[in-house]
Design a protein around this motif. Structure first.
Motif, short mmCIF file in Angstrom:
data_model
loop_
_atom_site.label_atom_id
_atom_site.label_comp_id
_atom_site.label_asym_id
_atom_site.label_seq_id
_atom_site.Cartn_x
_atom_site.Cartn_y
_atom_site.Cartn_z
N ILE A 91 -16.46 -84.20 64.36
CA ILE A 91 -16.48 -85.52 64.91
C ILE A 91 -15.24 -86.51 64.29
CG2 ILE A 91 -18.85 -85.78 65.20
CD1 ILE A 91 -19.07 -87.27 62.64
N HIS A 92 -14.58 -86.15 63.38
CA HIS A 92 -13.28 -86.95 62.97
C HIS A 92 -12.17 -86.48 63.40
CE1 HIS A 92 -16.11 -89.27 60.54
NE2 HIS A 92 -16.49 -88.39 59.37
N THR A 93 -12.05 -85.60 64.35
CA THR A 93 -10.85 -84.78 64.80
C THR A 93 -10.31 -86.01 65.69
OG1 THR A 93 -11.75 -82.67 64.77
CG2 THR A 93 -9.98 -83.25 66.39
N THR A 94 -9.00 -86.37 65.88
CA THR A 94 -8.52 -87.32 66.64
C THR A 94 -8.53 -86.78 68.12
OG1 THR A 94 -6.10 -86.51 66.44
CG2 THR A 94 -7.05 -88.01 65.02
N ILE A 95 -8.46 -87.80 69.00
CA ILE A 95 -8.23 -87.32 70.45
C ILE A 95 -6.99 -86.68 70.53
CG2 ILE A 95 -8.09 -88.51 72.72
CD1 ILE A 95 -9.83 -90.73 71.64
N LYS A 96 -6.16 -87.06 70.25
CA LYS A 96 -4.57 -86.15 70.08
C LYS A 96 -4.74 -84.87 69.76
CE LYS A 96 0.32 -86.54 69.23
NZ LYS A 96 0.44 -85.61 68.24
N GLU A 97 -5.32 -84.73 68.42
CA GLU A 97 -5.43 -83.24 68.08
C GLU A 97 -6.39 -82.56 69.04
OE1 GLU A 97 -5.54 -83.57 63.15
OE2 GLU A 97 -7.43 -84.39 64.35
N ALA A 98 -7.35 -83.19 69.68
CA ALA A 98 -8.24 -82.45 70.76
C ALA A 98 -7.58 -82.08 71.65
CB ALA A 98 -9.50 -83.34 71.01
N MET A 99 -6.76 -82.93 72.28
CA MET A 99 -5.83 -82.65 73.54
C MET A 99 -4.96 -81.35 73.24
SD MET A 99 -5.11 -86.59 74.70
CE MET A 99 -4.01 -86.15 75.89
N GLU A 100 -4.23 -81.47 72.02
CA GLU A 100 -3.31 -80.23 71.57
C GLU A 100 -4.22 -79.16 71.72
OE1 GLU A 100 -1.81 -82.13 67.95
OE2 GLU A 100 -0.12 -83.00 68.90
N LEU A 136 -10.05 -98.36 69.33
CA LEU A 136 -9.05 -98.55 68.22
C LEU A 136 -9.64 -99.34 67.00
CD1 LEU A 136 -5.67 -98.88 70.38
CD2 LEU A 136 -6.40 -97.01 68.60
N GLN A 137 -10.43 -100.49 67.26
CA GLN A 137 -10.98 -101.27 66.36
C GLN A 137 -11.74 -100.36 65.20
OE1 GLN A 137 -13.63 -103.78 68.68
NE2 GLN A 137 -12.10 -105.20 69.10
N GLN A 138 -12.18 -99.02 65.68
CA GLN A 138 -13.14 -98.51 64.71
C GLN A 138 -12.38 -97.38 64.21
OE1 GLN A 138 -17.01 -97.66 66.72
NE2 GLN A 138 -16.13 -98.93 68.27
N THR A 139 -10.95 -97.19 64.40
CA THR A 139 -10.17 -96.07 63.94
C THR A 139 -9.44 -96.39 62.47
OG1 THR A 139 -9.81 -95.88 66.44
CG2 THR A 139 -8.04 -94.73 64.52
N PRO A 140 -9.50 -95.45 61.69
CA PRO A 140 -8.98 -95.71 60.42
C PRO A 140 -7.63 -95.43 60.32
CG PRO A 140 -10.09 -93.70 60.36
CD PRO A 140 -10.70 -94.18 61.66
N VAL A 141 -7.08 -95.87 59.30
CA VAL A 141 -5.66 -95.96 59.03
C VAL A 141 -5.10 -94.54 59.23
CG1 VAL A 141 -3.69 -96.15 57.60
CG2 VAL A 141 -5.27 -98.27 57.85
N GLU A 142 -5.82 -93.68 58.55
CA GLU A 142 -5.54 -91.97 58.41
C GLU A 142 -5.52 -91.52 59.85
OE1 GLU A 142 -7.19 -93.51 54.73
OE2 GLU A 142 -8.08 -93.58 56.74
N ASN A 143 -6.51 -91.91 60.71
CA ASN A 143 -6.42 -91.29 62.05
C ASN A 143 -5.12 -91.90 62.76
OD1 ASN A 143 -8.67 -90.18 61.63
ND2 ASN A 143 -9.47 -90.64 63.62
N ILE A 144 -4.72 -93.01 62.73
CA ILE A 144 -3.45 -93.46 63.19
C ILE A 144 -2.23 -92.61 62.81
CG2 ILE A 144 -2.01 -95.71 63.64
CD1 ILE A 144 -4.49 -97.20 63.22
N PRO A 194 -8.10 -92.56 68.04
CA PRO A 194 -9.58 -92.56 67.84
C PRO A 194 -10.28 -91.29 67.65
CG PRO A 194 -9.05 -94.31 69.55
CD PRO A 194 -7.65 -93.39 69.37
N SER A 195 -11.14 -90.97 66.91
CA SER A 195 -11.82 -89.75 66.70
C SER A 195 -12.47 -89.43 67.97
CB SER A 195 -12.68 -89.72 65.42
OG SER A 195 -13.53 -90.75 65.59
N VAL A 196 -12.74 -88.26 68.23
CA VAL A 196 -13.61 -87.50 69.41
C VAL A 196 -14.94 -88.15 69.55
CG1 VAL A 196 -12.28 -85.37 69.36
CG2 VAL A 196 -14.19 -85.34 68.33
N ASP A 197 -15.59 -88.66 68.41
CA ASP A 197 -16.90 -89.16 68.63
C ASP A 197 -17.02 -90.23 69.84
OD1 ASP A 197 -15.59 -90.42 66.65
OD2 ASP A 197 -17.65 -90.98 65.81
N LYS A 198 -15.93 -90.97 69.71
CA LYS A 198 -15.79 -92.35 70.37
C LYS A 198 -15.67 -91.78 72.07
CE LYS A 198 -15.76 -94.74 66.77
NZ LYS A 198 -15.62 -93.62 65.67
N VAL A 199 -15.51 -90.72 72.20
CA VAL A 199 -15.26 -90.24 73.72
C VAL A 199 -16.21 -89.17 74.25
CG1 VAL A 199 -12.94 -91.07 74.09
CG2 VAL A 199 -13.31 -88.69 73.31
#
Length: 549
Positions: free
Chosen positions: A84-93, A136-144, A246-251
């Motif tokens: 669930i903490h995987t970023t959307i970008k990682e998921a797309m890749e 993005l409001q709920q996105t941690p620095v690490e994900n960014i 943002p992490s994939v759990d948001k979408v």
């Protein structure tokens, strides 16, 4: 049979020793020939069969509950999963690398939490801006930092980001025209501008084309709880990738339509017709992701492949047999109602047991029968022919039994006595257990008829329960809604049977096997075969009774 799919070899319902052993031995012969076959049973094994299997160290066959194909038996797409903490970008890749269009979102136990599809990710790029800001409001620095392949220079413990992003273009007015409070600011390597952005309340500054951050900028960031990230990309790509932080759990779809791997294909297909998704997750009983199935997989699926031994009637076979692909029938009973869409191998012989036929098939295939299999086959023959005393016994059976005795190194008479003495007792069984231990269903002259045979060593233990037992038979008929229940108690020592009946059609039994005058439960000498003596006479009596009505 060049198809490598599994073949299920099964006997009839309420399996007896011949049914179980024939499935085991024939599956073994198939395996010897390189065919992917497995022995099955359709219900609990009786005491005699349990004794025989234990005697030769053979496991009982698997339980087959339904012949319809299930999802776990068909091809489906492999699982590509993320947390669930995987970023959307990682998921797309990951989608791009694997070619998949659906990702499973799972927890540490590989249990399904949701799915992420192309449509979910596309909404991030072309969807409403307000939705992206909220994520993005709920996105941690690490994900960014991860999404822009950046380096975290400073991350405050209390990161307060309002989800809005500003890309600063330095002009003569510097930052005067920008609202930066609570925002993420994409900025260049100008130290003064970085300090000004922090002073004006930026939640995070992301620097581009910057090799290092000045100490005074870092100190200022600490004072104002402003995160600092150095991006590996230029302004354009940095700003693009931030929106995929943002992490994939948001979408993800957190309540997807999914199936259990043991669900029947037809049932899954019916549910699919009511929806329009590209693929559906399949899980196991612990909700762990198993695969992804689509309409393509269902439309191209194939039914279970089944070989029937010791029966050839639908009423005696596994549930859903009409939907299966019946490949072969090996039997020694009357020919019933099994029909197939194409020609099959059908072997039906006038012989004492199905085990006798299977033993012959080993020889015909040029395969040596192993010692334990020979013992099993001999036990099945003894069981089905009452140690070769039944009228169903043929000269072939005698020759086969002699050969099996040699291979297994067993004295047939001693083994038969041991087997029957241990397993024929009914003292510790309920009446329902006695009824069910070896019954077969028949459709005779349009009537639902169940005939059971209970082999006992001698009649002493039977005589004392007959009145109560017939009452239990009456109750069994009512509960199971059958027209006729016939139970045949057969004694090995006395070489004969007592025949009981219950149900609306019990008069036919009394016509076929009339009690002698003054007797309620007559003994019928030399009547020991359900197949050759009971069923034919009862079938004729029922046909006459039907006509007379």
């Amino acid at each position: 049979m060049d198809d490598k799919r599994l073949i299920y070899i099964c006997g009839h319902q309420f399996p007896d020793t011949d049914s179980v052993v024939s499935a085991i031995a024939y599956a073994h012969l198939k395996q010897r020939k390189g065919i992917n076959a497995v022995a099955c049973r359709l219900g609990p094994i009786n005491a005699e069969t349990a004794f025989v299997l234990e005697r030769f160290g053979i496991r009982k066959p698997i339980l087959l509950k339904d012949a319809r194909a299930t999802l776990e038996e068909i091809e489906m797409d492999d699982v590509v999963s993320v947390r669930i903490h995987t970023t959307i970008k990682e998921a797309m890749e990951l989608m791009s690398e694997t070619g998949t269009r659906t990702l499973a979102v799972v927890n540490e136990k590989n249990q399904l939490l949701g799915v992420v599809t192309n449509s979910n990710l596309a909404y991030v790029a072309i969807g409403d801006t307000a939705h992206t800001i909220k994520m993005l409001q709920q996105t941690p620095v690490e994900n960014i930092a991860k999404s822009i392949e950046g380096k975290i220079v400073y991350a405050p413990l209390d990161f307060k980001f309002n989800g809005k992003v500003s890309i600063v273009a330095i002009a003569s007015t510097k930052l005067q025209n920008y609202e930066l409070s609570g925002r993420l600011v994409v900025i260049g390597n100008d130290t003064d501008s970085q300090i000004e952005a922090i002073n004006r309340g930026a939640a995070c500054i992301v620097t581009v084309w910057t090799k290092e951050i000045a100490p005074e900028v870092i100190e200022m960031a600490k004072e104002h709880n402003c995160a600092i990230i150095m991006s590996e990309h230029g302004s354009l790509n940095t700003s693009r990738y931030i929106f995929f932080a943002p992490s994939v759990d948001k979408v993800m779809s957190s309540d997807p339509i999914y199936f259990n791997k043991s669900e029947f294909i037809d049932d899954a297909a019916d549910r699919m017709l009511k929806t329009r998704y590209r693929s559906y997750p399949v899980v196991d009983d612990q909700n762990r992701i198993y695969g992804f199935v689509s309409r393509f997989h269902v439309l191209n699926s194939k039914n279970k492949r089944v070989i029937l031994v010791d029966h050839n009637e639908y009423s005696q076979s596994v549930v859903g047999i009409e939907e299966a692909e019946v490949l072969e029938v090996i039997d020694h009973h009357r020919i019933g109602d099994v029909s197939t869409a194409k020609p099959i191998y059908f072997r039906n012989e006038i012989i004492g047991s199905t085990a006798s036929i299977v033993a012959k098939m080993y020889e015909e295939a040029g395969e040596q029968i192993p010692k334990d299999i020979a013992g099993l086959l001999l036990a099945a023959m003894i069981s089905d022919t009452l140690n070769l005393k039944s009228p169903t016994t043929t000269p072939q059976d005698l020759k086969i039994a002699e050969k099996l005795c040699q291979i297994s190194e067993i004295n047939r008479d001693d083994f038969a006595r041991e087997m029957f003495e241990i397993t024929s007792s009914i003292g510790n069984k309920s009446y329902e257990e006695i009824i069910n231990q070896d019954i077969k269903s028949f459709n005779l002259s349009g009537h639902n008829v169940v005939i059971g045979q209970v082999v006992v060593y001698e009649f002493d233990e039977v005589n004392n329960i007959l009145d109560e037992f017939t009452d239990a038979m009456d109750q069994y008929v009512k509960v199971n809604k059958i027209d006729l229940l016939t139970i045949v108690f057969t004694s090995i020592v006395d070489n004969g049977s007592i025949i009981l009946a219950a149900g609306e059609m019990k008069k036919a039994v009394h016509d076929a096997f009339p009690n002698r005058e003054g007797e309620r439960y007559s003994f019928f000498s030399d009547v020991v075969s359900r197949k050759n003596q009971i069923v034919p006479k009862l079938s004729y009596a029922l046909s006459q009774y039907k006509t007379s009505k």
